[in-house]
Design a protein around this motif. Sequence first.
Motif, short mmCIF file in Angstrom:
data_model
loop_
_atom_site.label_atom_id
_atom_site.label_comp_id
_atom_site.label_asym_id
_atom_site.label_seq_id
_atom_site.Cartn_x
_atom_site.Cartn_y
_atom_site.Cartn_z
N GLU A 77 -2.86 -6.31 -9.69
CA GLU A 77 -1.33 -6.25 -9.76
C GLU A 77 -1.35 -7.17 -8.51
O GLU A 77 -1.85 -7.29 -7.36
CB GLU A 77 -1.04 -4.91 -9.19
CG GLU A 77 -1.52 -3.89 -9.97
CD GLU A 77 -1.05 -3.67 -11.59
OE1 GLU A 77 0.38 -4.25 -11.27
OE2 GLU A 77 -1.23 -2.78 -12.24
N LEU A 87 4.87 4.60 -6.98
CA LEU A 87 4.06 4.45 -8.15
C LEU A 87 2.94 5.82 -8.41
O LEU A 87 3.37 6.34 -9.35
CB LEU A 87 3.38 3.09 -8.29
CG LEU A 87 4.28 1.93 -8.55
CD1 LEU A 87 3.45 0.86 -8.24
CD2 LEU A 87 4.86 2.08 -9.99
N GLU A 88 2.55 6.10 -7.56
CA GLU A 88 1.33 7.18 -7.49
C GLU A 88 1.88 8.50 -7.44
O GLU A 88 2.10 9.68 -7.89
CB GLU A 88 0.09 6.89 -6.89
CG GLU A 88 -0.71 6.08 -7.40
CD GLU A 88 -2.19 5.82 -6.76
OE1 GLU A 88 -3.06 5.07 -7.22
OE2 GLU A 88 -2.17 6.46 -5.64
N TYR A 101 0.81 -1.29 0.00
CA TYR A 101 -0.33 -0.02 -0.03
C TYR A 101 0.73 1.21 0.00
O TYR A 101 0.67 2.23 -0.67
CB TYR A 101 -0.71 0.03 1.28
CG TYR A 101 -2.00 0.86 1.31
CD1 TYR A 101 -3.06 0.99 0.50
CD2 TYR A 101 -1.91 2.04 2.30
CE1 TYR A 101 -4.01 1.76 0.84
CE2 TYR A 101 -2.98 3.05 2.12
CZ TYR A 101 -3.93 2.94 1.55
OH TYR A 101 -4.92 3.86 1.61
N ILE A 143 -4.59 5.34 -1.64
CA ILE A 143 -4.29 5.14 -3.35
C ILE A 143 -5.31 6.00 -4.15
O ILE A 143 -6.66 5.97 -4.03
CB ILE A 143 -4.30 3.65 -3.84
CG1 ILE A 143 -3.23 3.19 -2.94
CG2 ILE A 143 -4.16 3.36 -4.96
CD1 ILE A 143 -2.99 1.51 -2.89
N HIS A 199 6.80 -8.64 -9.00
CA HIS A 199 5.66 -8.22 -9.40
C HIS A 199 4.93 -8.91 -10.69
O HIS A 199 5.66 -9.01 -11.69
CB HIS A 199 5.58 -6.52 -9.80
CG HIS A 199 4.44 -6.08 -10.35
ND1 HIS A 199 4.63 -5.72 -11.69
CD2 HIS A 199 3.41 -5.38 -10.26
CE1 HIS A 199 3.34 -5.34 -12.15
NE2 HIS A 199 2.60 -5.04 -11.27
N TRP A 216 2.90 1.63 -3.26
CA TRP A 216 2.10 2.15 -4.33
C TRP A 216 1.71 3.59 -4.13
O TRP A 216 1.96 4.36 -5.36
CB TRP A 216 0.61 1.28 -4.42
CG TRP A 216 0.24 1.30 -5.60
CD1 TRP A 216 -0.92 2.12 -6.23
CD2 TRP A 216 0.46 0.39 -6.91
NE1 TRP A 216 -1.27 1.67 -7.50
CE2 TRP A 216 -0.51 0.54 -7.87
CE3 TRP A 216 1.10 -0.93 -6.81
CZ2 TRP A 216 -0.37 -0.36 -8.92
CZ3 TRP A 216 1.26 -1.33 -7.88
CH2 TRP A 216 0.52 -1.31 -9.11
N ARG A 217 1.45 3.98 -3.08
CA ARG A 217 1.00 5.85 -2.97
C ARG A 217 2.47 6.45 -2.97
O ARG A 217 1.84 7.41 -3.68
CB ARG A 217 0.74 5.57 -1.44
CG ARG A 217 -0.77 5.13 -1.15
CD ARG A 217 -1.41 5.50 0.27
NE ARG A 217 -0.32 5.28 1.25
CZ ARG A 217 0.55 6.20 2.04
NH1 ARG A 217 0.13 7.11 1.60
NH2 ARG A 217 1.23 5.69 2.98
#
Length: 153
Positions: A134, A49-50, A42, A96, A146, A45-46
């Motif tokens: 994912e 990636l984001e 989590y 996210i 991944h 990703w935050r």
Amino acid sequence: MKKTLLLLGFTFLVTAGAFAQSQKAMLYCRDPELAKNKKIVYDFWRSVLEGGHLELAPQYMLETYIQHNPNVPTGRQGFLDFFGKFAKARPIVDTIREPLISIVAEGDRVVLAFKSVNKDPKDPSKTYVTTSFEMLRIENGKVAEHWDSALKE
């Protein structure tokens, strides 16, 4: 017609709010190791990636990271080289941004499921909703591998 549009708009707002509000609940797990793995994915990703904060990648990823997406090179450095071409750092938010449907953890794997809106290939003026997935493997507290369903571009 106006009532239908108003109802659709209201439904969208409620649904969008539900995604954001329930993400913290998705992190819960009775098994502390699975909860920890969910949180690692989590936050990765935050943040990376984001959020575009590639400088944080070593905090979340093993150097030997294995990538199964055919468009992204394997290895942490391959990941950084690929995403470095277009990632722009922006504030890291508490949830996210993508419409997250669920986070599932089993063993050393965590799966994120997202709502995905796509153009209809038979009629580009229309869209349809589906789900994308994912899957990430955790090793020693970091993302080690991944998988997704991306096709070679």
